[in-house]
Write an enzyme that holds these catalytic residues in place. Sequence first.
Site, short mmCIF file in Angstrom:
data_model
loop_
_atom_site.label_atom_id
_atom_site.label_comp_id
_atom_site.label_asym_id
_atom_site.label_seq_id
_atom_site.Cartn_x
_atom_site.Cartn_y
_atom_site.Cartn_z
N TYR A 1 0.92 -1.36 -0.03
CA TYR A 1 0.15 0.11 0.07
C TYR A 1 1.18 0.77 0.19
CZ TYR A 1 -4.80 -2.47 0.53
OH TYR A 1 -5.70 -3.00 0.39
N LEU B 1 -0.84 -18.03 9.74
CA LEU B 1 -1.60 -19.27 10.12
C LEU B 1 -1.40 -19.66 11.96
CD1 LEU B 1 0.79 -21.68 7.64
CD2 LEU B 1 -2.30 -21.50 8.32
C1 LIG Z 1 -9.94 -12.91 2.35
C2 LIG Z 1 -8.59 -12.83 2.96
C3 LIG Z 1 -8.23 -10.82 2.73
C4 LIG Z 1 -7.76 -10.10 3.34
N1 LIG Z 1 -7.78 -9.21 3.19
C5 LIG Z 1 -6.68 -8.22 4.00
C6 LIG Z 1 -7.21 -7.00 3.77
O1 LIG Z 1 -8.00 -6.29 3.67
N2 LIG Z 1 -6.15 -6.11 5.32
C7 LIG Z 1 -4.15 -6.91 5.66
O2 LIG Z 1 -3.85 -5.74 5.84
N3 LIG Z 1 -4.75 -8.05 5.25
C8 LIG Z 1 -5.62 -8.69 5.44
N4 LIG Z 1 -5.35 -10.36 4.67
C9 LIG Z 1 -4.45 -10.72 4.74
C10 LIG Z 1 -4.41 -11.21 6.68
O3 LIG Z 1 -5.01 -10.06 7.85
C11 LIG Z 1 -2.98 -11.92 7.27
O4 LIG Z 1 -2.46 -11.35 7.92
C12 LIG Z 1 -3.62 -13.06 6.20
O5 LIG Z 1 -4.52 -14.05 6.09
C13 LIG Z 1 -2.23 -14.44 7.81
O6 LIG Z 1 -3.45 -14.88 8.21
P1 LIG Z 1 -3.84 -16.51 8.44
O7 LIG Z 1 -2.95 -17.75 8.00
O8 LIG Z 1 -4.72 -16.00 9.76
O9 LIG Z 1 -5.41 -16.31 7.23
C14 LIG Z 1 -6.08 -11.13 3.90
C15 LIG Z 1 -6.53 -12.33 4.32
C16 LIG Z 1 -7.21 -12.94 3.66
C17 LIG Z 1 -7.57 -14.67 3.90
#
Ligand SMILES: Cc1cc2nc3c(=O)[nH]c(=O)nc-3n(C[C@H](O)[C@H](O)[C@H](O)COP(=O)(O)O)c2cc1C
Length: 382
Positions: free
Chosen positions: A192, A314
Site C-alpha cells: 500500500y 497460520l
Molecule cells: C480473504 C482475506 C482477505 C484479506 N484482506 C486483508 C486486508 O484487507 N488487509 C490486510 O492487512 N490483510 C488482509 N489479509 C491478510 C490477513 O489479515 C492475514 O494477515 C493473513 O491471512 C495471514 O493470517 P492467517 O494465516 O490467519 O489467515 C487478508 C487475508 C484473507 C484470507
Amino acid sequence: MSDQPALPLLFTPLTLRGLTLKNRIVVSPMSQYSAVNGEPTDWHLVHLGKFAMGGAGVVFCEETSVSERSRKTYDCPGIYTEGQVRAWRRITDFIQGQGAIAAMQLGHAGRKVATRAPWDGFAPLGEQDAANGRPPWAGIAPSPIPFKEGALVPKEMDADDIRRVIALHVDAAKRTRDAGFGILEIHGAHGYIIQQFLSPITNHRKDGYGGDIQGRMRFGLELMEAVREAWPAELPLFFRASCVDGRGGIWSLDDTVVLARELKARGVDVIDCSSGGIEGPLTLHLVPRVPGYHVPFAERIRKDAAMPTMAVGLITEAHQAEGYLQAGQCDLVALAREMMWNPNWPTHAAAALGMDKPHEQLPRPYAWWLQKREDVRRISQA
Ligand SMILES: Cc1cc2nc3c(=O)[nH]c(=O)nc-3n(C[C@H](O)[C@H](O)[C@H](O)COP(=O)(O)O)c2cc1C
C-alpha cells in the site's frame, strides 16, 4: 492461595491507552470485495458480527479506503462519505454490543488501484471491464512505476498530492471515530502507499521523501503524526507493517525496527506484524508459510523497539497462541482464515485451555443452552 487456575494469557484482558480488550484474540482484516458504492453491506454485518459473537476481543474490518480513487477494486469499502459512516456504524454497534472492540484498517492503495478481485488474480482492469461500466483509473505513487504489466502508470506524487493524501487519512480517522470504532490501524504493509514510499523498489524519488531510509520513512511518519493528532488520545493506534519485503532483503527486519521506534515516538501503540506485497505474484512468498510465520518478527520488534506487537499468520491452535503470549513473543494474536473456518474459535480455545465455563465466551442465548447440554452430558457420563 486461591484454588482458581490462572487465567490463560489469551483470555487475560489487555489495556491499551484508555481501552481494555477483554482478551488477546484479534480477527485480522479480511477484504470481502462485497461493498456497494464503498458502503459495507449486510454481508459485512454478518461476516464481522459472527466473529464478535464467537468471542474475539477485537474484530478488524477489512482494509477500508480513505477515498474513492484509492480503492483496489470497485467492490472495496471506504469511509469517505457520511453514508459509509452510517453503514459502518450499524456494524460497530453490533460488534460492540457483543463485548468486542471494532477495529478499522484504513488504507490507500497508491499504485495498486483499479484491479479485479483476487479470484481474478488481481488483474488490472482493462477494456472488457470498461465496457462493463468499470473503467480503470490511474493511481498515484512515490514514483511512476506500475504495479504489474497492463496496469496504468501511476502519477508521481508532488508536494500537493502528499499533503492531500495525509489530509484524506486525517478526515478518514475522524470519520472512523464517528462510525464508532475503538481501534484504528493504518495499513503500512502489503504494497500500500506507505510501503510504496518505504521500499527502494517503488520509491526512486530524489527529493526529501526518497533516498535513504530516513527520506523513505518521512511520508509514513508525517502521515502517522497527523493521524495520531486526529485520533482520540485515549484510543489505541496500530500500524500494520510488512516486516520484510523485496528481493534480497531490500526492506529488512532491521529496517522495520528502525521504523517501529520512530512510530512509537509518534504515539503508535501496536505494530501489527505482516510481510510482503511490494512486488511479485501473491503466491510468491518471501517468508515460508510455517505455523506462526510472523511471530519471530513480532518478537524482535517487541524486544528491540520496546513496544506491543501483534502476530498473524497460520495461528490455528489455542496452545500455540497461548505459547506465543507466554513466551513474550507478542501481545496480541491475530487470526484470519482460521476464523473463516471456525468463527467460534475463541470459545473453543477457552475449552482447549481448560477454562471453566468456556460457553460463556458466547452470547447468552447460546451460552445458557450449551452449558445445559454440558451439564446433561456430565450427569450421563457420571
Ligand atoms: C480473504 C482475506 C482477505 C484479506 N484482506 C486483508 C486486508 O484487507 N488487509 C490486510 O492487512 N490483510 C488482509 N489479509 C491478510 C490477513 O489479515 C492475514 O494477515 C493473513 O491471512 C495471514 O493470517 P492467517 O494465516 O490467519 O489467515 C487478508 C487475508 C484473507 C484470507
